[in-house]
Write a protein that holds these residues in place. Structure first.
Motif, PDB file in Angstrom:
ATOM      1  N   LEU A 441      34.313 -20.444  -2.891  1.00 37.57           N
ATOM      2  CA  LEU A 441      33.235 -20.672  -3.616  1.00 37.57           C
ATOM      3  C   LEU A 441      32.063 -21.570  -2.539  1.00 37.57           C
ATOM      4  CD1 LEU A 441      31.949 -21.346  -6.271  1.00 37.57           C
ATOM      5  CD2 LEU A 441      33.393 -23.670  -6.474  1.00 37.57           C
ATOM      6  N   GLY A 442      31.012 -21.372  -2.567  1.00 38.09           N
ATOM      7  CA  GLY A 442      30.307 -21.925  -1.601  1.00 38.09           C
ATOM      8  C   GLY A 442      28.700 -22.094  -2.166  1.00 38.09           C
ATOM      9  N   LEU A 443      28.033 -22.856  -1.292  1.00 40.70           N
ATOM     10  CA  LEU A 443      26.478 -23.159  -1.548  1.00 40.70           C
ATOM     11  C   LEU A 443      25.710 -22.570  -0.262  1.00 40.70           C
ATOM     12  CD1 LEU A 443      26.614 -27.050  -2.572  1.00 40.70           C
ATOM     13  CD2 LEU A 443      25.587 -25.122  -3.933  1.00 40.70           C
ATOM     14  N   ARG A 444      24.484 -21.867  -0.825  1.00 45.23           N
ATOM     15  CA  ARG A 444      23.734 -21.512  -0.070  1.00 45.23           C
ATOM     16  C   ARG A 444      22.038 -22.129  -0.276  1.00 45.23           C
ATOM     17  NH1 ARG A 444      24.932 -14.986   1.012  1.00 45.23           N
ATOM     18  NH2 ARG A 444      27.113 -15.688   1.961  1.00 45.23           N
ATOM     19  N   TYR A 445      21.500 -22.052   0.863  1.00 43.59           N
ATOM     20  CA  TYR A 445      19.907 -22.457   0.650  1.00 43.59           C
ATOM     21  C   TYR A 445      18.895 -21.548   1.114  1.00 43.59           C
ATOM     22  CZ  TYR A 445      19.879 -25.042   4.949  1.00 43.59           C
ATOM     23  OH  TYR A 445      19.740 -25.222   6.441  1.00 43.59           O
ATOM     24  N   ARG A 446      17.826 -21.440   0.975  1.00 40.07           N
ATOM     25  CA  ARG A 446      16.621 -20.841   1.783  1.00 40.07           C
ATOM     26  C   ARG A 446      15.507 -21.864   2.050  1.00 40.07           C
ATOM     27  NH1 ARG A 446      15.836 -17.029  -1.637  1.00 40.07           N
ATOM     28  NH2 ARG A 446      16.989 -15.472  -0.580  1.00 40.07           N
ATOM     29  N   LEU A 447      15.044 -21.908   3.203  1.00 37.89           N
ATOM     30  CA  LEU A 447      13.811 -22.893   3.639  1.00 37.89           C
ATOM     31  C   LEU A 447      12.547 -22.502   3.485  1.00 37.89           C
ATOM     32  CD1 LEU A 447      13.258 -25.869   4.387  1.00 37.89           C
ATOM     33  CD2 LEU A 447      13.660 -25.123   6.788  1.00 37.89           C
ATOM     34  N   ASN A 448      11.632 -22.623   2.761  1.00 42.05           N
ATOM     35  CA  ASN A 448      10.212 -22.434   2.585  1.00 42.05           C
ATOM     36  C   ASN A 448      10.219 -20.748   2.406  1.00 42.05           C
ATOM     37  OD1 ASN A 448       9.203 -24.666   3.116  1.00 42.05           O
ATOM     38  ND2 ASN A 448       9.546 -24.875   5.182  1.00 42.05           N
ATOM     39  N   ASP A 449       9.342 -20.087   3.486  1.00 40.63           N
ATOM     40  CA  ASP A 449       9.290 -18.678   3.216  1.00 40.63           C
ATOM     41  C   ASP A 449      10.492 -17.806   4.049  1.00 40.63           C
ATOM     42  OD1 ASP A 449       7.290 -19.015   1.704  1.00 40.63           O
ATOM     43  OD2 ASP A 449       5.806 -19.120   3.225  1.00 40.63           O
ATOM     44  N   ASP A 486       8.643 -29.416   2.850  1.00 39.76           N
ATOM     45  CA  ASP A 486       9.359 -28.265   3.062  1.00 39.76           C
ATOM     46  C   ASP A 486       9.813 -28.057   1.633  1.00 39.76           C
ATOM     47  OD1 ASP A 486       8.858 -27.949   5.479  1.00 39.76           O
ATOM     48  OD2 ASP A 486      10.837 -28.958   6.213  1.00 39.76           O
ATOM     49  N   LEU A 487       9.868 -26.645   1.214  1.00 37.18           N
ATOM     50  CA  LEU A 487      10.434 -26.215   0.067  1.00 37.18           C
ATOM     51  C   LEU A 487      11.929 -25.685   0.173  1.00 37.18           C
ATOM     52  CD1 LEU A 487       9.920 -25.588  -3.297  1.00 37.18           C
ATOM     53  CD2 LEU A 487       8.910 -23.578  -2.488  1.00 37.18           C
ATOM     54  N   VAL A 488      12.784 -26.228  -0.398  1.00 38.77           N
ATOM     55  CA  VAL A 488      14.215 -25.807  -0.330  1.00 38.77           C
ATOM     56  C   VAL A 488      14.778 -25.016  -1.869  1.00 38.77           C
ATOM     57  CG1 VAL A 488      16.492 -26.342   0.098  1.00 38.77           C
ATOM     58  CG2 VAL A 488      14.601 -27.466   1.381  1.00 38.77           C
ATOM     59  N   GLN A 489      15.338 -24.076  -1.331  1.00 40.19           N
ATOM     60  CA  GLN A 489      15.808 -23.380  -2.735  1.00 40.19           C
ATOM     61  C   GLN A 489      17.323 -23.215  -2.590  1.00 40.19           C
ATOM     62  OE1 GLN A 489      13.678 -19.521  -2.676  1.00 40.19           O
ATOM     63  NE2 GLN A 489      12.273 -20.261  -4.398  1.00 40.19           N
ATOM     64  N   TYR A 490      18.287 -23.673  -3.365  1.00 41.49           N
ATOM     65  CA  TYR A 490      19.610 -23.606  -3.196  1.00 41.49           C
ATOM     66  C   TYR A 490      20.288 -22.987  -4.381  1.00 41.49           C
ATOM     67  CZ  TYR A 490      19.774 -28.172  -5.545  1.00 41.49           C
ATOM     68  OH  TYR A 490      19.990 -28.890  -6.871  1.00 41.49           O
ATOM     69  N   TRP A 491      21.575 -22.580  -4.143  1.00 42.30           N
ATOM     70  CA  TRP A 491      22.044 -21.692  -5.274  1.00 42.30           C
ATOM     71  C   TRP A 491      23.841 -21.816  -4.782  1.00 42.30           C
ATOM     72  CZ3 TRP A 491      18.965 -19.368  -1.881  1.00 42.30           C
ATOM     73  CH2 TRP A 491      19.652 -18.161  -1.176  1.00 42.30           C
ATOM     74  N   ALA A 492      24.573 -21.377  -5.770  1.00 43.03           N
ATOM     75  CA  ALA A 492      25.954 -21.416  -5.578  1.00 43.03           C
ATOM     76  C   ALA A 492      26.620 -20.009  -5.762  1.00 43.03           C
ATOM     77  CB  ALA A 492      26.739 -22.137  -6.766  1.00 43.03           C
ATOM     78  N   ILE A 493      27.585 -19.665  -4.887  1.00 44.12           N
ATOM     79  CA  ILE A 493      28.140 -18.309  -5.039  1.00 44.12           C
ATOM     80  C   ILE A 493      29.678 -18.504  -5.136  1.00 44.12           C
ATOM     81  CG2 ILE A 493      26.237 -17.233  -3.416  1.00 44.12           C
ATOM     82  CD1 ILE A 493      28.416 -17.397  -1.060  1.00 44.12           C
ATOM     83  N   ALA A 494      30.265 -17.264  -5.671  1.00 41.50           N
ATOM     84  CA  ALA A 494      31.639 -17.496  -5.837  1.00 41.50           C
ATOM     85  C   ALA A 494      32.410 -15.931  -5.544  1.00 41.50           C
ATOM     86  CB  ALA A 494      32.088 -17.948  -7.094  1.00 41.50           C
ATOM     87  N   ALA A 495      33.197 -15.722  -5.184  1.00 41.31           N
ATOM     88  CA  ALA A 495      33.955 -14.390  -4.907  1.00 41.31           C
ATOM     89  C   ALA A 495      35.448 -14.491  -5.457  1.00 41.31           C
ATOM     90  CB  ALA A 495      34.071 -14.187  -3.441  1.00 41.31           C
ATOM     91  N   ASP A 496      35.858 -13.366  -6.148  1.00 35.91           N
ATOM     92  CA  ASP A 496      37.497 -13.304  -6.356  1.00 35.91           C
ATOM     93  C   ASP A 496      38.221 -12.648  -5.334  1.00 35.91           C
ATOM     94  OD1 ASP A 496      36.547 -10.603  -6.642  1.00 35.91           O
ATOM     95  OD2 ASP A 496      36.485 -10.395  -8.667  1.00 35.91           O
ATOM     96  N   ARG A 497      39.216 -12.339  -5.605  1.00 35.84           N
ATOM     97  CA  ARG A 497      40.382 -11.792  -4.661  1.00 35.84           C
ATOM     98  C   ARG A 497      40.170 -10.597  -4.340  1.00 35.84           C
ATOM     99  NH1 ARG A 497      43.013 -15.507  -1.550  1.00 35.84           N
ATOM    100  NH2 ARG A 497      44.500 -13.902  -1.241  1.00 35.84           N
ATOM    101  N   ASN A 498      39.271  -9.781  -5.033  1.00 31.92           N
ATOM    102  CA  ASN A 498      38.881  -8.229  -4.874  1.00 31.92           C
ATOM    103  C   ASN A 498      37.774  -8.008  -4.155  1.00 31.92           C
ATOM    104  OD1 ASN A 498      39.521  -5.592  -5.494  1.00 31.92           O
ATOM    105  ND2 ASN A 498      38.396  -5.577  -7.444  1.00 31.92           N
TER     106      ASN A 498
END
Length: 498
Positions: A441-449, A486-498
């Motif tokens: 399970l993780g968090l990612r973000y993107r800064l501005n453009d 600054d404009l920050v977009q963030y989101w969460a990601i998840a991965a299963d065992r497959n």
């Protein structure tokens, strides 16, 4: 000629009479024996045709026939061959046939035995006189031929009657004679109608299987015939048989699926077949199925066993189903007939059948098979018992593939857009779910453009997190050198065992 020469000549003539008498007696005995045996054959065959007795009655008739034959051989032939008479008996026969001898032949035989009685010269004269008197006579004609002729006529009459019976009614005579000669055989009595062939005869058949019984009728073929059947302890039941149009003389009847064994025979006209038996064998069936699922390694799931399964399989692709089944009786072989349709059982398309061999378990009733689940389809457990009888309509079980759905993930908090100062800290709560288990399970973000995402935080699990996972991240904005605006977009990601 001395008496030493004359007397042996008389004895030779006497021996010729003795031999001819023995042969005539033997010939008479042979004719009497033949007539008696022919009469017994005629009588016993006729009685069998008339009365059609069972084995006991036929045994009595056989005793009569064979007793007559062997008794005649002993009494009328062998005994007569061994029979012997004194010389005086044959001399008397000669004297009766030739009265002109005036007892000279018998006197010469009696006096010539050298028993010491009378004058030697007188005895020699009597012997010489007998030799001269019999010199021109055929002494063997003293044997009466009339008895032989009478016996010959009687024997000829009996043999003619027997020949007429055998010629006019050859089948009846041959049948009756054969039944009497071999009283313990299965030769059926003669009838105008004969049931010559019955199929399937006596046999072992799988229970609940329709049975067609057919019979070939010869002789006077009737319009119809009947099957008579009886289960153990039951009464005889009559089932009509219908003619087979394509096979003249054949009749058949089809019985529905039966569970009980039964005896049966066919009756057509005055003819009847022998008794047959159809043994209904219990069909091999599956009494219990247990399934153990060995899941793919990536799931980290332990093996799952279902002891009372209905046989249907449902698991992830890549799972191996170990099938253990128990039959109602010992088996000689068992296989899985698998039809693969596609990714799921409902996927249309042609099915290709494959065969998976089964191995014996603890005994001949328990069998094991291993089936990889790769696509949907169906399978059947095809079994055969120790006699080779197969289950004709095995149950078809389904194989369905469970889809490994992607995990769902969401940011539970703050759950809205925010305006923050560069030196503030943001608390982010992430929640995720997966049907098989989360690997990370993780968090990612993107800064501005900037198009490239950046990892903020990752949670990795050595053991898959089944069901759901919830993680919290403390995001210190100052550590990422953010500036006002600054404009920050963030989101969460998840991965299963497959």
């Amino acid at each position: 000629m001395s008496i030493a020469e004359a007397y042996p000549r008389l004895m030779e003539e006497l021996e010729a009479v003795r031999r001819r008498w023995r042969l005539r007696r033997a010939a008479e005995g042979a004719l009497v024996a033949a007539a008696a045996t022919a009469t017994a054959a005629l009588l016993t065959a006729g009685l069998d045709n008339l009365l059609q007795p069972g084995t006991a009655g036929r045994t009595l008739l056989a005793l009569l026939l064979w007793g007559t034959l062997f008794g005649s051989l002993v009494v009328f032939i062998l005994q007569r061959l061994l029979e012997d008479r004194r010389d005086d008996f044959f001399a008397s026969m000669v004297e009766r046939r030739h009265p002109e001898l005036g007892n000279r032949f018998i006197n010469a035989l009696q006096l010539g035995r050298s028993n010491g009685y009378g004058s030697p010269r007188l005895v020699e004269a009597i012997v010489h006189d007998a030799v001269e008197a019999t010199a021109d006579l055929e002494l063997t004609d003293c044997i009466d031929r009339r008895a032989l002729r009478r016996i010959a006529l009687l024997g000829a009459a009996v043999l003619a009657t027997l020949g007429l019976y055998a010629t006019a009614l050859p089948e009846r005579f041959a049948n009756g004679f054969a039944r009497v000669v071999w009283p313990w055989s299965t030769v059926a009595p003669y009838t105008a109608t004969r049931v010559a062939e019955v199929a399937p005869g006596s046999k072992r058949l799988l229970e609940q299987t329709p049975v067609t019984i057919s019979a070939r009728v010869t002789g006077a073929v009737p319009r119809d015939s009947a099957l008579h059947k009886r289960t153990p302890g039951g009464a005889w039941q009559r089932v009509a048989m219908t003619p087979v149009e394509t096979k003249p003389g054949w009749f058949q009847a089809t019985l529905p699926a039966l569970r009980e064994s039964f005896d049966y025979f066919i009756r057509a006209g005055d003819g009847q077949s022998g008794l047959f038996h159809l043994e209904m064998v219990e069909r091999p069936t599956i009494q219990r199925i247990a399934v153990e699922y060995i899941f793919p390694k990536y799931t980290g799931l332990p093996a799952q066993r279902i002891d009372d399964s209905n046989g249907d399989l449902h698991a992830l692709a890549g799972t191996t189903a170990r099938i253990e089944f128990t039959a109602n009786k010992p088996l000689q072989r068992a296989t899985l007939a698998v039809q693969r349709h596609g990714f799921a059982a409902s996927t249309p398309g042609p099915a290709a059948e494959e065969t998976v061999a089964c191995t014996r378990g603890a005994d001949d009733r328990q069998w094991l098979a291993s089936l990889p689940i790769t696509t949907g389809g169906t399978y059947q457990l095809r079994v055969a018992d120790t006699e080779g009888f197969e289950e004709p309509d095995p149950v078809r079980h389904s194989i369905t593939v469970a889809r490994d759905l992607p995990p769902t993930v969401a940011i539970a908090s703050p759950g809205r857009d925010l305006q923050l100062q560069p030196d503030q800290t943001l608390r982010v709560v992430v929640e995720a779910k997966d049907d098989q288990g989360l690997a990370s399970l993780g968090l990612r973000y993107r800064l501005n453009d900037d198009p490239s995402p950046r990892d903020l935080q990752t949670w990795s699990y050595n053991e898959p997190r089944r069901g759901s996972a919830r993680e919290t991240a403390e995001w210190r904005l100052s550590e990422h050198r953010l500036k006002p605006g600054d404009l920050v977009q963030y989101w969460a990601i998840a991965a299963d065992r497959n």
